[in-house]
Design an enzyme around this catalytic site. Structure first.
Site, mmCIF file in Angstrom:
data_model
loop_
_atom_site.group_PDB
_atom_site.id
_atom_site.type_symbol
_atom_site.label_atom_id
_atom_site.label_comp_id
_atom_site.label_asym_id
_atom_site.label_seq_id
_atom_site.Cartn_x
_atom_site.Cartn_y
_atom_site.Cartn_z
ATOM 1 N N LEU A 133 0.821 -1.214 0.000
ATOM 2 C CA LEU A 133 0.000 0.000 0.000
ATOM 3 C C LEU A 133 0.853 1.261 0.000
ATOM 4 C CD1 LEU A 133 -2.771 -1.025 2.559
ATOM 5 C CD2 LEU A 133 -2.686 -1.373 0.078
ATOM 6 N N GLY A 146 1.287 -5.317 1.432
ATOM 7 C CA GLY A 146 0.289 -5.567 0.395
ATOM 8 C C GLY A 146 0.835 -6.334 -0.794
ATOM 9 N N ASN A 181 4.443 -7.191 6.944
ATOM 10 C CA ASN A 181 5.180 -6.465 7.977
ATOM 11 C C ASN A 181 4.425 -5.253 8.524
ATOM 12 O OD1 ASN A 181 5.377 -5.097 5.563
ATOM 13 N ND2 ASN A 181 7.403 -4.260 6.017
ATOM 14 N N GLU A 182 3.114 -5.282 8.413
ATOM 15 C CA GLU A 182 2.316 -4.123 8.814
ATOM 16 C C GLU A 182 2.610 -3.635 10.223
ATOM 17 O OE1 GLU A 182 1.296 -6.411 6.839
ATOM 18 O OE2 GLU A 182 0.153 -5.486 5.225
#
Lengths: 295, 295, 295
Positions: B100, B145, B167-168
Site C-alpha cells: 500500500l 500488500g 510487515n504491517e
C-alpha cells in the site's frame, strides 16, 4: 520424572497457604513481587517493561487451586501495570511444570473441584489472551498443564533432553476443548489429534520437529535466548502487536468465555466417574510404587 | 529497500491519471492490454487463455487508489473474458510490489481513505476469489500488500535473495482479518501469528521453509517456471478445478463480503488515530532521512 | 494402474450380490467375518479387540453401492461389538483401493446414484467418526475414494513405490466438502487446496513429505507396523482416547449429518451434467484404449 511426580504428590498439600495477594512493583531497575512462600517469583524490569515469572514450587511446580490462583492474580497485575512482555520459566531443577495437581482431582471435594477448574480457566484466559508478548523459557519437563502453559505463550524456547506434551489421556482424563484449540493453533489439527489421542510426551527434539516449540538452546542459555527474542517483540509498536495477537486468538478466547460453566460441569461430571477415579487411583499407586522402588 | 520505498513516496502521486478502462483483447496469439501509463501491462495468450499481469509502476509498484482500481478492473475483465489462468509479476527491477502507498494513509482525506480501502477489498475479492488459476512470479521484494497479492494466488514461485512478509505491525498498523485469513490458509495459524505479530520479513529461503512460497528458482527462470506450473493447472477440467478452489476459499470470501463496511469503518477509525498517524509519520521521516543519507 | 482400473470396470458389476449381512464373531483367538464372495474379510482378534478389514474385491477394490454397503455394515458391527481398533488394508496386489466405481456415476440411474452417494456418506460417517483406533495399512495404490478411506483413519502406514491422492478433478469431478474437511484435517489448508485443485497423485515419498501419511515401511512390514502402532493406541484408557478423538472430529461429522440430503442433491445435480458425463465418458474411453494397447 515419575519420582518427581510422586514427591510432588507427597508434598503438594503443604503449600496451601500461598500468598493470594501478590504485588508487582516497578520503578527501580528490577523489583521483586514476592509471595509468602516465594513459590512464584515475579520480577519486572522497569526499564523494558518485561516481567519474568518463575515457578518455584518444589518439587514439580504442580498446579493446585492456590497456585493457579497465585498465577492468575500475578498475570492480572502485570496486565494492569501495562507490562509489555512476560517470560515464563521455572526455578525448580529439571521441571518446567508438571501440570495439574492430581490430588485436586482424586477423590475430590466437588465444590473445590469446580473452583479449581475455574482457576485453571482463569489462568488460560489471562495467559493465552494476554496483551503482553509472552515467551516460555522451558528449562525442564513439561507434561500436561505444564505443556499448556507453554503452548499459551507467543514463543517457546526449550532446553534439550526434556519432554513436553498434553499426556492427559495416559492418565485416563481428557484435555478440554480449549486445550485442544490451543494445541491446534500451534501444531495444526493432524499433529494435535495424534498428540491428544495418544497423550504423547515428545522429546525436545521431537517437539521442535512438529513445531510444538520454536527453538532449542542449551539449558544455560534458555533464559537469555528468551530475553533476546523478547527484544524483537518490544521493537514492534505496542498497539499493532496487541491487536494482531488478539485477532489470532479472540475467537478461541470468546469460545471459552461463552462456555465456561458448561465446561466446569463437564469436567466435574467426567472427573467423578468411577472409571476416571479408578484410573487416577491406579496412576497414583504406580507413582508411589516407582518412588518406593527407587528408595 | 528503504531507498526504494522513499523514491516510491516521492513519485507516487504522479501516476494518478491512470487509465481506468483497461481493455483485454484476445484473438491473436498474444495481445496487450495497455493502460495510459503502461503501468499495468496485461497480456493474454489467446491460445492458452493465460493472462500475464505485469506491475510496472516505478519505483516500487506501490498500491494507491488509482493503481488498485486499475488492477481490480483488469481482473474483472480477465474473469469476464473467461481467461483460464493468470500470472502476476513485476516489470520493476528487484521489486514485486511494495504494498500500500503509505501516503494514502498518512494525513488522509477521510473520504478518499475509505474509497481507497474499498478498492483494496475489491482487489482481494477478485484475486483471492478468482476462478482463474493464479500464480505469483515473485521476481523482487514483496512486503505488506505485495505479500498479500502473492498469498492470494494459487501458487508462488520466487527468486532468491528477496524478502516477503506481512510487515504491517512494524509500521504501527494492523493487517485486517482477511489478510489474516489469507496467510493462515497458506502457512497455518502458528506461523501466521508469528509472522503478523512481529511483522516478519522473510528471506526467500525462510519463506520456502515456512511454506509461504512453493518454489524457488533463479531470477531469470521465475516467469518460465510459472508458465510451466500453469500447464499443470490447465490440464485439469475447468469446472472441477474452479469448484474445488471455490470450496476452499468461499467461506473467507463470504466473510469479507458480509463485513465490508464494518471493515472500512474499522480501518478508517484505526488509521486516523493520533498514535497511528505518528507511527506513519515517523516511518516516512525515517525513509526520507535514509534516502538523503544515501545521496 | 490404468489397466487395473479398466479391468475393474470390466468386472465390477459381477459382485453385485454381495452379502449384505456380514457377521463379526468373537470369542476364540481369531475369527473370520466372511462375506458371500469373500471380498471383505474381517477378522477380529478377540484377545486384543483389534479387527482387520481386508478389501479383497479384485481387480482394484473399487467402491460400488454393494461394496460400500458391505463396508458400512461391517463397520457398524465392529463398533457394536466394542472392538477397540481397526486395521484397514487390502488383499489385492498393488492396490489399496481405487476409489469409487466410475460406472456408478457414468450414465447412471438417478435413484441408484443417490443411494450410492448415501452409502459413501455412511462409510465416511462410520470410519471417520469411529470410536475405534483406526490405522490404514496402505499396501498399494490409493487414488480418490481409496485415499479418502486412508485419510479417515487415525494413522497411515504406506509401502514405497505407490501413489495416493484425491485426484477427482483429473476426472472432471469434485470432492465433496467432507472429503475436503478430511484432507484439510490431515495436511492443512494449503496442501489440501493444492492437492484438490490439481488432483495430485503423490508418490509414497511425497505423501510422507506433506504428511498425508505418517510412516513408510517396506511392503512386507506394512501390516506388522500397523499392529505395532495399534499397541500404542490400546495402551491409552479407552474412554479418554475416544473422547479426545471425538473432540477433534465431531464438528466435521455434525456438518455432514446436518447437510446430508443437500450433499446428495448437489452430487446428483453435478454428476448428471453433460460436461461431467462427457468427462467421465472420455476417461472410461481412455482407460479402455490403454487396456487394449496393452493386450
Amino acid at each position: 520424572m515419575a519420582t518427581l511426580w510422586t514427591r510432588g504428590i507427597q508434598v503438594c498439600r503443604s503449600f496451601s497457604r500461598l500468598c493470594t495477594t501478590p504485588t508487582v512493583q516497578r520503578g527501580t531497575a528490577v523489583r521483586l513481587m514476592s509471595t509468602e512462600n516465594d513459590n512464584l517469583q515475579v520480577d519486572v524490569d522497569s526499564k523494558t517493561g518485561v516481567a519474568t515469572m518463575k515457578m518455584c514450587r518444589p518439587p514439580v511446580n504442580s498446579l493446585n487451586l492456590e497456585y493457579l490462583t497465585s498465577i492468575s492474580i500475578a498475570l492480572e497485575k502485570l496486565e494492569n501495570e501495562k507490562c509489555r512482555g512476560l517470560i515464563l520459566t521455572s526455578g525448580v531443577p529439571k521441571i518446567f511444570c508438571a501440570g495439574l495437581d492430581i490430588l485436586e482431582m482424586y477423590q475430590p471435594d466437588v465444590e473445590r473441584l469446580q473452583v479449581f477448574w475455574r482457576s485453571l480457566q482463569d489462568v488460560w484466559l489471562r495467559l493465552y489472551g494476554s496483551k503482553m508478548a509472552t515467551i516460555a523459557a522451558i528449562n525442564g519437563h513439561s507434561p500436561a498443564g505444564g505443556c499448556l502453559l507453554a503452548l499459551c505463550c507467543d514463543y517457546r524456547i526449550m532446553a534439550p533432553n526434556y519432554t513436553i506434551g498434553l499426556n492427559e489421556t495416559q492418565l485416563g482424563i481428557v484435555a478440554p476443548f480449549w486445550f485442544k484449540d490451543t494445541i491446534c493453533g500451534v501444531v495444526g489439527e493432524r499433529e494435535a489429534e495424534h498428540a491428544l489421542t495418544l497423550g504423547i510426551m515428545y522429546s525436545t527434539e521431537e517437539a521442535l520437529d512438529i513445531k510444538a516449540i520454536d527453538k532449542v538452546v542449551p539449558q544455560e542459555e534458555v533464559y537469555t535466548a528468551a530475553q533476546e527474542k523478547m527484544k524483537q517483540y518490544l521493537k514492534i509498536p505496542e498497539v499493532a502487536r496487541q491487536l494482531s495477537k488478539d485477532m489470532m486468538r479472540r475467537e478461541n478466547v470468546e469460545k471459552l468465555r461463552l462456555r465456561r460453566e458448561d465446561d466446569v460441569a463437564n469436567f466435574k461430571n467426567f472427573a467423578v466417574r468411577d472409571s476416571v477415579q479408578k484410573s487416577l487411583g491406579m496412576y497414583l499407586e504406580m507413582l508411589k510404587k516407582k518412588s518406593q522402588q527407587k528408595k
